[in-house]
Design a protein around this motif. Structure first.
Motif, PDB file in Angstrom:
ATOM      1  N   VAL A 271     -13.567   9.388  26.168  1.00 57.77           N
ATOM      2  CA  VAL A 271     -12.352   8.706  25.715  1.00 57.77           C
ATOM      3  C   VAL A 271     -12.756   7.559  24.795  1.00 57.77           C
ATOM      4  O   VAL A 271     -13.550   6.690  25.178  1.00 57.77           O
ATOM      5  N   ALA A 272     -12.218   7.570  23.575  1.00 57.45           N
ATOM      6  CA  ALA A 272     -12.471   6.508  22.598  1.00 57.45           C
ATOM      7  C   ALA A 272     -11.254   5.598  22.529  1.00 57.45           C
ATOM      8  O   ALA A 272     -10.117   6.083  22.435  1.00 57.45           O
ATOM      9  N   SER A 273     -11.483   4.303  22.561  1.00 51.64           N
ATOM     10  CA  SER A 273     -10.368   3.356  22.571  1.00 51.64           C
ATOM     11  C   SER A 273     -10.605   2.201  21.617  1.00 51.64           C
ATOM     12  O   SER A 273     -11.710   1.655  21.540  1.00 51.64           O
ATOM     13  N   THR A 274      -9.560   1.843  20.887  1.00 50.57           N
ATOM     14  CA  THR A 274      -9.545   0.595  20.144  1.00 50.57           C
ATOM     15  C   THR A 274      -9.028  -0.464  21.108  1.00 50.57           C
ATOM     16  O   THR A 274      -7.895  -0.372  21.580  1.00 50.57           O
ATOM     17  N   ILE A 275      -9.856  -1.454  21.417  1.00 44.45           N
ATOM     18  CA  ILE A 275      -9.494  -2.426  22.460  1.00 44.45           C
ATOM     19  C   ILE A 275      -8.655  -3.537  21.841  1.00 44.45           C
ATOM     20  O   ILE A 275      -9.162  -4.586  21.426  1.00 44.45           O
ATOM     21  N   ARG A 276      -7.350  -3.285  21.761  1.00 43.66           N
ATOM     22  CA  ARG A 276      -6.424  -4.290  21.211  1.00 43.66           C
ATOM     23  C   ARG A 276      -5.990  -5.276  22.294  1.00 43.66           C
ATOM     24  O   ARG A 276      -5.774  -6.442  22.019  1.00 43.66           O
ATOM     25  N   ASN A 277      -5.823  -4.750  23.497  1.00 36.45           N
ATOM     26  CA  ASN A 277      -5.426  -5.584  24.630  1.00 36.45           C
ATOM     27  C   ASN A 277      -6.452  -5.395  25.746  1.00 36.45           C
ATOM     28  O   ASN A 277      -6.397  -4.407  26.480  1.00 36.45           O
ATOM     29  N   PRO A 278      -7.400  -6.320  25.879  1.00 38.97           N
ATOM     30  CA  PRO A 278      -8.456  -6.169  26.900  1.00 38.97           C
ATOM     31  C   PRO A 278      -7.904  -5.996  28.311  1.00 38.97           C
ATOM     32  O   PRO A 278      -8.493  -5.276  29.122  1.00 38.97           O
ATOM     33  N   ARG A 279      -6.769  -6.624  28.612  1.00 39.73           N
ATOM     34  CA  ARG A 279      -6.202  -6.502  29.952  1.00 39.73           C
ATOM     35  C   ARG A 279      -5.771  -5.066  30.237  1.00 39.73           C
ATOM     36  O   ARG A 279      -6.026  -4.532  31.323  1.00 39.73           O
ATOM     37  N   THR A 280      -5.140  -4.423  29.256  1.00 37.53           N
ATOM     38  CA  THR A 280      -4.730  -3.024  29.418  1.00 37.53           C
ATOM     39  C   THR A 280      -5.934  -2.116  29.573  1.00 37.53           C
ATOM     40  O   THR A 280      -5.963  -1.214  30.422  1.00 37.53           O
ATOM     41  N   TYR A 281      -6.972  -2.366  28.774  1.00 41.04           N
ATOM     42  CA  TYR A 281      -8.172  -1.528  28.837  1.00 41.04           C
ATOM     43  C   TYR A 281      -8.907  -1.709  30.161  1.00 41.04           C
ATOM     44  O   TYR A 281      -9.380  -0.739  30.767  1.00 41.04           O
ATOM     45  N   ASP A 282      -8.974  -2.946  30.639  1.00 38.32           N
ATOM     46  CA  ASP A 282      -9.599  -3.203  31.941  1.00 38.32           C
ATOM     47  C   ASP A 282      -8.807  -2.543  33.066  1.00 38.32           C
ATOM     48  O   ASP A 282      -9.391  -2.052  34.046  1.00 38.32           O
TER      49      ASP A 282
END
Length: 321
Positions: A271-282
């Motif tokens: 899964v590749a992600s652009t980390i725009r919102n670190p809270r959502t990604y965490d």
């Protein structure tokens, strides 16, 4: 640092033009320097013109009329700043787009290292609003570049892509990595139709109808039978971790995929992600852990192939049981 060569400037203009990069991203200063230093600046302009507005790709799958008009106007302005001799072909090209009617769809084209183009049909209105521009596609571009460096993960295997969107990553994988079968998936009917248009536009269905297909996949209501029928050896997704409300069903889907091959090796999941919102990604990573799934960050650097700005942090993780 040396200025780009005479060949590099037109090529840089070509890749940026067909992917509809912002005009500020073009090498205008390098072009002006080349024009001032050259004994035949008109040849440089004509070369750029042949690689952009007069290229066969532009005739078949053109960027929007507005974009071409802005590009040609800026190219003319830069030429005038260097006092280069006016080029009839340049003004003729501008006259053609000024008189052209804007169509509801236009095309972005990305050139693979082999020179092979990947063209994607887009809605003009959506692009102008910035909702499917390069910011949205950063992770898809990055995942495509990573796939080009890791073809062994896809070659000869059945690949399932979650949330395929316009189909960029899948088409790149199909053209460059030669999977046995590639399953593009999404849930919205309009997106599914656009996917079918784009894979046909790039000749995938013409080569072998069984090698690439589009499948409706509802993350919340997907059945184990459907996943077994697909039989994925590898699962990939780009820019799917953006909404906290869908993280739960995404993790459940990944768990089903990793457990659906009872007697065989589970699929490789990336899964590749652009980390725009670190809270959502965490939160996504936390939910993976709660479901008993582990993840590892793919750390090796990825060579940039496509023209986009890597401003945001992009991360690929491999997920396993």
């Amino acid at each position: 640092m040396n200025s780009p060569t005479l060949h590099a400037v037109p090529h840089g203009f070509q890749t940026r033009f067909f992917s509809m990069c912002r005009l500020q991203a073009f090498q205008w200063e390098s072009l002006e320097a080349e024009l001032k230093a050259s004994e035949s600046p008109s040849e440089i302009i004509l070369d750029i013109l042949k690689k952009t507005c007069l290229h066969s790709i532009c005739r078949k799958n053109p960027p929007s009329v507005k974009y071409r008009r802005l590009f040609l106007s800026e190219l003319i302005r830069r030429c005038e700043l260097t006092a280069a001799e006016p080029l009839d072909e340049l003004y003729e090209a501008l006259a053609e787009v000024i008189g052209a009617e804007e169509k509801p769809v236009c095309y972005k084209t990305y050139l693979l290292p082999s020179g092979e183009p990947v063209s994607l049909e887009e809605n003009v209105a959506v692009i102008s609003e910035g909702t499917t521009g390069l910011v949205t596609w950063e992770a898809a571009l990055y995942l495509s570049e990573w796939a080009l460096e890791n073809p062994h993960i896809f070659t000869g295997r059945t690949v399932l892509e979650l949330g395929s969107g316009a189909g960029l990553t899948g088409i790149v994988v199909c053209q460059a990595c030669k999977p046995r079968k590639y399953v593009f998936s999404d849930v919205h009917q309009s997106v599914l139709q656009r996917l079918r248009n784009n894979i046909q536009l790039n000749g995938l269905t013409e080569q072998d109808a069984s090698s690439a297909c589009v499948e409706e996949l509802d993350w919340e209501n997907v059945r184990q039978e459907q996943l077994r029928r697909i039989g994925a050896d590898a699962v990939i997704a780009a820019d799917v971790v953006y909404d906290p409300d869908i993280i739960g069903c995404l993790v459940k889907l990944l768990l089903k995929l990793l457990n659906c091959k009872t007697e065989e090796k589970p699929p490789d999941v990336y899964v590749a992600s652009t980390i725009r919102n670190p809270r959502t990604y965490d939160s996504f990573k936390d939910e993976l852990g709660k479901a008993g799934l582990k993840h590892a960050v793919v750390t090796h650097p990825v060579t940039q192939v496509f023209p986009y700005t890597r401003v945001s942090s992009i991360e690929i993780i491999k997920i396993h049981c």
